[in-house]
Design a protein around this motif. Structure first.
Motif, short mmCIF file in Angstrom:
data_model
loop_
_atom_site.label_atom_id
_atom_site.label_comp_id
_atom_site.label_asym_id
_atom_site.label_seq_id
_atom_site.Cartn_x
_atom_site.Cartn_y
_atom_site.Cartn_z
N LYS A 102 0.84 -1.19 0.00
CA LYS A 102 0.00 0.00 0.00
C LYS A 102 0.88 1.25 0.00
CE LYS A 102 -2.21 -1.23 3.73
NZ LYS A 102 -1.64 -2.57 3.95
N VAL A 103 0.24 2.41 -0.14
CA VAL A 103 0.98 3.67 -0.17
C VAL A 103 1.62 3.91 1.20
CG1 VAL A 103 0.81 6.18 -0.44
CG2 VAL A 103 -0.50 4.67 -1.93
N GLN A 104 2.91 4.15 1.20
CA GLN A 104 3.65 4.42 2.43
C GLN A 104 3.75 5.93 2.64
OE1 GLN A 104 4.79 1.61 4.29
NE2 GLN A 104 3.46 0.69 2.73
N GLN A 127 5.27 10.40 0.27
CA GLN A 127 4.44 9.23 -0.01
C GLN A 127 5.01 8.48 -1.22
OE1 GLN A 127 0.39 10.61 -0.52
NE2 GLN A 127 -0.01 10.54 1.68
N PHE A 128 5.10 7.15 -1.06
CA PHE A 128 5.55 6.31 -2.16
C PHE A 128 4.92 4.93 -2.01
CE2 PHE A 128 8.46 5.45 1.28
CZ PHE A 128 8.69 4.08 1.20
N GLN A 129 5.07 4.12 -3.04
CA GLN A 129 4.48 2.78 -3.05
C GLN A 129 5.44 1.83 -3.77
OE1 GLN A 129 0.64 2.73 -4.94
NE2 GLN A 129 0.03 0.80 -3.97
N ILE A 130 5.69 0.67 -3.14
CA ILE A 130 6.62 -0.28 -3.78
C ILE A 130 5.94 -0.89 -4.99
CG2 ILE A 130 7.75 -0.79 -1.58
CD1 ILE A 130 6.26 -3.48 -1.59
N GLY A 143 16.80 -5.97 1.76
CA GLY A 143 16.50 -6.91 2.83
C GLY A 143 15.19 -6.69 3.53
N GLY A 144 14.48 -5.61 3.21
CA GLY A 144 13.20 -5.34 3.84
C GLY A 144 12.70 -3.95 3.51
N LEU A 145 11.43 -3.71 3.83
CA LEU A 145 10.79 -2.43 3.52
C LEU A 145 11.34 -1.31 4.40
CD1 LEU A 145 8.66 -0.92 1.89
CD2 LEU A 145 6.96 -1.59 3.59
N GLU A 146 11.75 -1.63 5.62
CA GLU A 146 12.25 -0.60 6.53
C GLU A 146 13.53 0.03 5.98
OE1 GLU A 146 13.61 -0.01 11.20
OE2 GLU A 146 12.84 -1.94 10.48
N ALA A 147 14.45 -0.80 5.49
CA ALA A 147 15.70 -0.28 4.94
C ALA A 147 15.44 0.56 3.69
CB ALA A 147 16.64 -1.43 4.61
N LEU A 148 14.49 0.13 2.86
CA LEU A 148 14.15 0.90 1.66
C LEU A 148 13.54 2.24 2.06
CD1 LEU A 148 13.77 1.20 -1.38
CD2 LEU A 148 11.59 -0.03 -1.16
N THR A 149 12.66 2.23 3.06
CA THR A 149 12.04 3.48 3.53
C THR A 149 13.10 4.44 4.04
OG1 THR A 149 10.01 2.30 4.13
CG2 THR A 149 10.35 4.46 5.12
N ASN A 150 14.07 3.94 4.76
CA ASN A 150 15.16 4.80 5.25
C ASN A 150 15.94 5.41 4.10
OD1 ASN A 150 14.49 4.23 7.91
ND2 ASN A 150 15.92 2.51 8.07
N TYR A 196 12.92 1.01 -7.05
CA TYR A 196 11.81 0.06 -7.25
C TYR A 196 10.52 0.52 -6.57
CZ TYR A 196 16.12 -2.58 -7.93
OH TYR A 196 17.36 -2.97 -8.32
N VAL A 197 10.30 1.83 -6.55
CA VAL A 197 9.07 2.37 -5.95
C VAL A 197 8.45 3.37 -6.93
CG1 VAL A 197 9.96 2.10 -3.60
CG2 VAL A 197 10.26 4.30 -4.80
N THR A 198 7.18 3.63 -6.70
CA THR A 198 6.47 4.69 -7.42
C THR A 198 6.33 5.88 -6.48
OG1 THR A 198 5.25 3.09 -8.75
CG2 THR A 198 4.34 5.32 -8.60
N PHE A 199 6.98 6.97 -6.83
CA PHE A 199 6.92 8.17 -5.99
C PHE A 199 5.58 8.88 -6.21
CE2 PHE A 199 7.53 12.77 -5.59
CZ PHE A 199 7.94 12.85 -4.27
#
Length: 357
Positions: A102-104, A127-130, A143-150, A196-199
């Motif tokens: 979902k949208v982060q 806001q972005f979405q994988i 390795g995970g969504l948290e690292a990508l978010t950072n 690898y996300v949609t901004f």
């Protein structure tokens, strides 16, 4: 999740049944004093199998909720990616890592400086979405969504600082609505297809400067307001002065016009009176036998008027015209009373009233 719960209940029931069977058999043997080994083996077998299945099977049911995607790893190696649904995989060998598709929404706070070295605290929302097609790459690289978010957060901070550092503090205050889209565009270009996300968006929610700077800006704005107020009052006074001058000019013109009209009226009255006297003189001269000539003259206004000329000679000197005019003036002013007659040694004296009174 429900299926795993039901399975756990069934296996737990198998264990309870084994324990119950073992207990009843033990009690019965105590009463009958007969020992048989096979039923105990069955009971222990039921308990062991139930416990083993209770330990292994329920944890092998995996649920992937809607709006999420699972990366399935077998002995640490990615085997496939699963969408929403229920799956059965032995948990000791296969693990499900859930990624929120979902949208982060990430709240970002940072300290930055303007081009004129003013410090500021910035708050923004990114806001972005994988991309579900790239979940495997996200798992391999981050390795995970948290690292990508950072990582996305770091890019947003870097581009925001770089963009806002090009503006002076007062410019940021004046053009905040225009600067926010500029920051969003910079972050969008920096993210691109790299992560690898949609901004979706980046919005500046707050820009706070130091208390000293805000006090200085407030003082400057107050000074500008006072200056504008003074200019307004000066303009107002100028307008009032111009209005007063206009009114005075109009009043002066009105007084001048009135005076001119009164003067014109007096001139006209004097002219009319002089012409009346002249006409009376002409009439008296004709009556006394004078020769009167007439000529026609055209004035500048185009009107034609008659000019009378009395001809004088030795017999007609004009004195009798003056006496007769006085007599006529006396008659016009006479109140009808007879003159007073006074007798004296030298004869009679007639007192004629003063026609000027």
């Amino acid at each position: 999740m429900i299926l795993a719960f039901v399975t756990a209940v069934l296996f737990l029931a198998l264990i309870v049944a084994g324990v119950t069977f073992f207990t009843l058999r033990y009690v019965n043997e105590k009463k009958c004093k007969v020992k048989k080994g096979i039923p105990y083996v069955v009971s222990w077998l039921m308990i062991g199998i139930g416990a083993l299945l209770l330990f292994l099977i329920p944890g092998s049911f995996h649920t992937v909720d809607a709006g999420t995607v699972a990366v399935v790893k077998e002995f640490g190696v990615i085997s496939n990616v699963e969408g929403a649904g229920m799956y059965f995989d032995f948990w000791l060998t296969r693990k499900y890592e859930i990624y929120d598709a979902k949208v982060q929404q990430v709240e970002v706070n940072m300290d930055a400086y303007t081009s004129d070295a003013q410090s500021m605290e910035i708050s923004m929302v990114v806001q972005f979405q994988i991309r579900q097609d790239n979940v495997e790459e996200i798992a391999l690289n981050y390795g995970g969504l948290e690292a990508l978010t950072n990582r996305i957060q770091s890019v947003a901070i870097e581009r925001t600082k770089a963009t806002l550092s090009q503006y002076q503090a007062e410019k940021l205050i004046e053009e905040r609505n225009k600067i926010s889209p500029t920051v969003e565009n910079e972050i969008s270009n920096a993210i691109g297809d790299k992560y690898y996300v949609t901004f979706n968006s980046a919005v500046l929610t707050d820009i706070t400067f130091s208390d000293a700077f805000e006090a200085a800006v407030e003082a400057k704005m107050m000074a500008q307001q006072e200056k504008l107020q003074a200019q307004y009052e000066n303009e107002k006074k100028k307008e009032q002065a111009e209005t007063a001058l206009y009114v005075a000019q109009q009043e002066a013109q009105a007084l001048l016009a009135k005076a001119q009209a009164e003067a014109d009226a007096e001139v006209a009255a004097a002219t009319a009176e002089a012409r009346a006297i002249m006409l009376k003189s002409v009439e008296v001269a004709r009556m006394l036998g004078y020769t009167v000539t007439e000529t026609q003259n055209t004035s500048q206004s185009g009107e034609t008027e008659t000019v009378y000329t009395i001809v004088y000679d030795e017999l007609h000197t004009g004195s009798d015209i003056a006496d007769y005019m006085k007599y006529i003036e006396y008659l016009s002013a006479w109140d009808g009373k007879l003159p007073e007659v006074v007798a004296g040694d030298s004869g009679f004296m007639i007192t004629v009233p003063n026609i000027k009174e």
